[in-house]
Design an enzyme around this catalytic site. Structure first.
Site, PDB file in Angstrom:
ATOM      1  N   ARG A 132       0.842  -1.205   0.000  1.00  0.00           N
ATOM      2  CA  ARG A 132       0.000   0.000   0.000  1.00  0.00           C
ATOM      3  C   ARG A 132       0.871   1.246   0.000  1.00  0.00           C
ATOM      4  O   ARG A 132       1.816   1.358   0.785  1.00  0.00           O
ATOM      5  CB  ARG A 132      -0.907   0.000   1.229  1.00  0.00           C
ATOM      6  CG  ARG A 132      -1.631   1.323   1.496  1.00  0.00           C
ATOM      7  CD  ARG A 132      -2.450   1.238   2.767  1.00  0.00           C
ATOM      8  NE  ARG A 132      -3.079   2.510   3.114  1.00  0.00           N
ATOM      9  CZ  ARG A 132      -2.705   3.301   4.106  1.00  0.00           C
ATOM     10  NH1 ARG A 132      -1.665   2.956   4.879  1.00  0.00           N
ATOM     11  NH2 ARG A 132      -3.344   4.438   4.360  1.00  0.00           N
ATOM     12  N   THR A 378      -6.433  -0.262  10.396  1.00  0.00           N
ATOM     13  CA  THR A 378      -6.134   0.808  11.346  1.00  0.00           C
ATOM     14  C   THR A 378      -5.943   0.300  12.775  1.00  0.00           C
ATOM     15  O   THR A 378      -6.830  -0.317  13.352  1.00  0.00           O
ATOM     16  CB  THR A 378      -7.221   1.911  11.351  1.00  0.00           C
ATOM     17  OG1 THR A 378      -7.596   2.230  10.029  1.00  0.00           O
ATOM     18  CG2 THR A 378      -6.691   3.151  12.037  1.00  0.00           C
TER      19      THR A 378
END
Length: 577
Positions: A132, A378
């Site tokens: 990412r 997260t």
């Protein structure tokens, strides 16, 4: 024996009485208001009756007697009481590390600490499936180098890894401060947010980037800054500024995010920066777009149109759900997206934090039924940014995401800037592998098939995919082999959550990389899929070499590719020689 029969008769009578009294289940008034139509209310009542009927199950023990059991199950993946009671730590190997392939996929954020070819190679070796790139940081030159390094690492290792571009999105941020230094805010003081991003602030005011702030918030509304570390309440509004009262002590820095919980923010799906970044991603050939702050289905359409205009028609869009509006419009967002990310960072600021876990379960389950990949992200191992071991709560959080049915788990700062990036991905892989050992996939298959059938008529591809998974369960197949060009058949098979790994053979490299976010799917690139018998034999031979199957094992083969005679959709069972 007479006593047992008497007990069984009593349980049956009680159960039948409960069923008789369930003609209309009692529903609290607040729950009744949550159903938008009489039809949805009736559907809920019918489901309650069905669940009550299933609680009493007659199970044949032998020819002489019958045992009545009360079945209690929980969790979409079958990690309920029945499964949990089967867990034992009495064996000598109970505390040994789990071995074998791990079905869950892993996304790692590439930051300066791991940008080198050497570190990227080590991340891939440790289990990274998707690299990412966070476009909230770095310029195009920096990210181009990251892409080049990932491809060089893949070339050296002969492995596979997808590339994902995470957009910055339409954020609201604070402006500059005098001297560029943080300012200290004290609980109870007044502080003003000014609709001028270029103004230089001090300890009494700061500029901000959202020109419609005064129109969006109301007196009494809460405003959160810097991931909720600073909270303030609106006390008055003027044409170009909002006056607030600070709720807690804290340090305010430049360019910190501003969240407006519960407010409908009028921001575009794509900023000018996002458009340039997407065009860059198309030029570089990325595989996924992680689209930030998606609030409506039409915003996904807008992103797709922009990608197509830039030559990125085949790039998949993973929509990030981060606020209240995105949750309220989730069904339409899911319909337009190729996948979903549970972005718990901003979500935990935008909605009450105690509702984040509930939202996560809803999102994952709906994605599972729709057959679209879902990413849980997260703060999964946040403490490993600084420490070599995660907290016990973090390990449980990762495991619960696996139990909920997530396809992927993601590391952000843990790999981008943490002290222990390799240890973080290795730890996450171990947690997921161990968690998968106790997942009972059969209930997921039954539930997914039932809800899919209720929602709409099955397509031919969907029927074959679900039948392949059922066949694999019935025959205890060690592997499902899927031959596909587009990857659609592989995605549908993954939807039904087989316990066996899915080897996806395709002649398209990008299709193979798109499979890197599908739980339980292992892509393999072939030169051609023409000649099903030959291709099948080569795939099984590769699986044998890699230890996925052994002589005598059963393999379910599904082909959904085009040959000279047209589209073939067939299901076969073979035994490994």
């Amino acid at each position: 024996l007479p006593q047992r029969l008497t007990f069984c008769a009593i349980v049956l009578v009680v159960g039948l009485a409960a069923l008789a009294s369930a003609s209309r289940p009692s529903i609290p008034l607040q729950m009744r208001r949550s159903f938008s139509t009489a039809r949805s209310l009736q559907r809920w009542e019918d489901m309650q009756r069905l669940n009550l009927a299933r609680q009493i199950v007659s199970k044949e023990i032998d020819a002489d007697r019958t045992e009545v059991c009360l079945r209690i199950r929980g969790g979409s993946s079958g990690t309920g009481i029945e499964t949990n009671l089967g867990i034992s730590f009495k064996e000598k190997t109970s505390f040994s590390a789990a071995r074998g392939a791990v079905h869950t996929k892993f996304i790692c954020t590439i930051g300066p600490k791991v940008q080198s070819v050497e570190m990227i190679s080590k991340l891939i070796e440790a289990g990274m499936n998707v690299a990412r790139m966070n476009f909230s940081h770095g310029d195009h030159k920096y990210h181009a180098q990251t892409i080049a390094n990932v491809r060089e690492a893949l070339k050296q290792s002969k492995r596979m890894c997808a590339l994902a571009l995470d957009t910055k999105g339409p954020e609201i941020r604070t402006g500059k401060l005098q001297g560029g230094k943080d300012i200290e805010l004290v609980a109870g003081q007044e502080f003003t947010l000014v609709n001028d991003f270029d103004i230089v602030g001090d300890n009494t005011f700061v500029g901000q980037s959202y020109p419609k702030l005064t129109e969006t918030v109301e007196v009494g509304s809460e405003i959160l800054i810097d991931d909720g570390l600073i909270s303030m309440t609106v006390v008055s509004k003027e044409a170009d500024r909002v006056k607030c009262r600070v709720a807690n002590n804290g340090l305010l820095g430049e360019n910190k995010g501003i969240n407006l919980p519960g407010a409908r923010v009028d921001l575009p799906a794509l900023t000018e920066k996002d458009k340039l970044d997407l065009a860059f991603g198309c030029e570089q050939g990325v595989d996924f777009i992680f689209a930030s702050f998606i609030r409506q289905g039409d915003q996904v359409k807008e992103i797709r149109r922009h990608l197509e205009a830039c030559g990125g028609k085949h790039i998949r869009i993973i929509s990030k759900i981060e606020n209240q509006e995105g949750l309220q419009n989730f069904d339409q967002i899911l319909a337009e997206s190729d996948g979903i990310m549970v972005a718990r960072g901003d979500m935990g600021v935008e909605i009450p934090v105690e509702k984040v876990a509930i939202a996560q379960k809803m999102i994952i389950s709906k994605c599972n039924v729709a057959g679209k990949p879902v990413v849980t992200a997260t703060q999964m191992l946040e403490s490993m940014i600084m420490n070599p071991r995660p907290t016990r709560a973090e390990t449980t959080d990762v495991a619960n995401a696996v139990f909920d049915g997530t396809d992927c788990v993601m590391l952000s700062g843990e790999t981008a800037k943490g002290k222990y990036p390799l240890l973080a991905i290795e730890t996450m892989v171990r947690i997921c592998r161990e968690s998968e050992k106790v997942v009972d996939y059969a209930p997921s298959f039954v539930a997914t098939r039932r809800y899919t059938g209720d929602a709409c008529a099955m397509s031919v591809d969907e029927a074959i995919a679900s039948s392949a998974v059922k066949t694999a369960f019935d025959l205890k197949a060690k592997m499902i082999l899927c031959l596909t060009m587009s990857g659609r058949m592989a995605r549908l098979i993954c939807k039904y959550r087989p316990a066996a790994p899915i080897l996806c053979a395709t002649a398209d490299e990008q299709t193979a990389r798109h499979c890197m976010v599908l739980r339980g799917c292992y892509p393999m690139v072939m030169g051609s899929l023409v000649g099903l018998s030959t291709v099948t034999a080569r795939c099984v031979a590769t699986a044998k070499v890699n230890g996925l199957v052994h002589p005598g094992d059963v393999v379910v083969v599904v082909s959904g590719v085009k040959e000279l005679t047209g589209t073939t959709n067939d299901l076969r069972v073979i035994k490994v020689d």
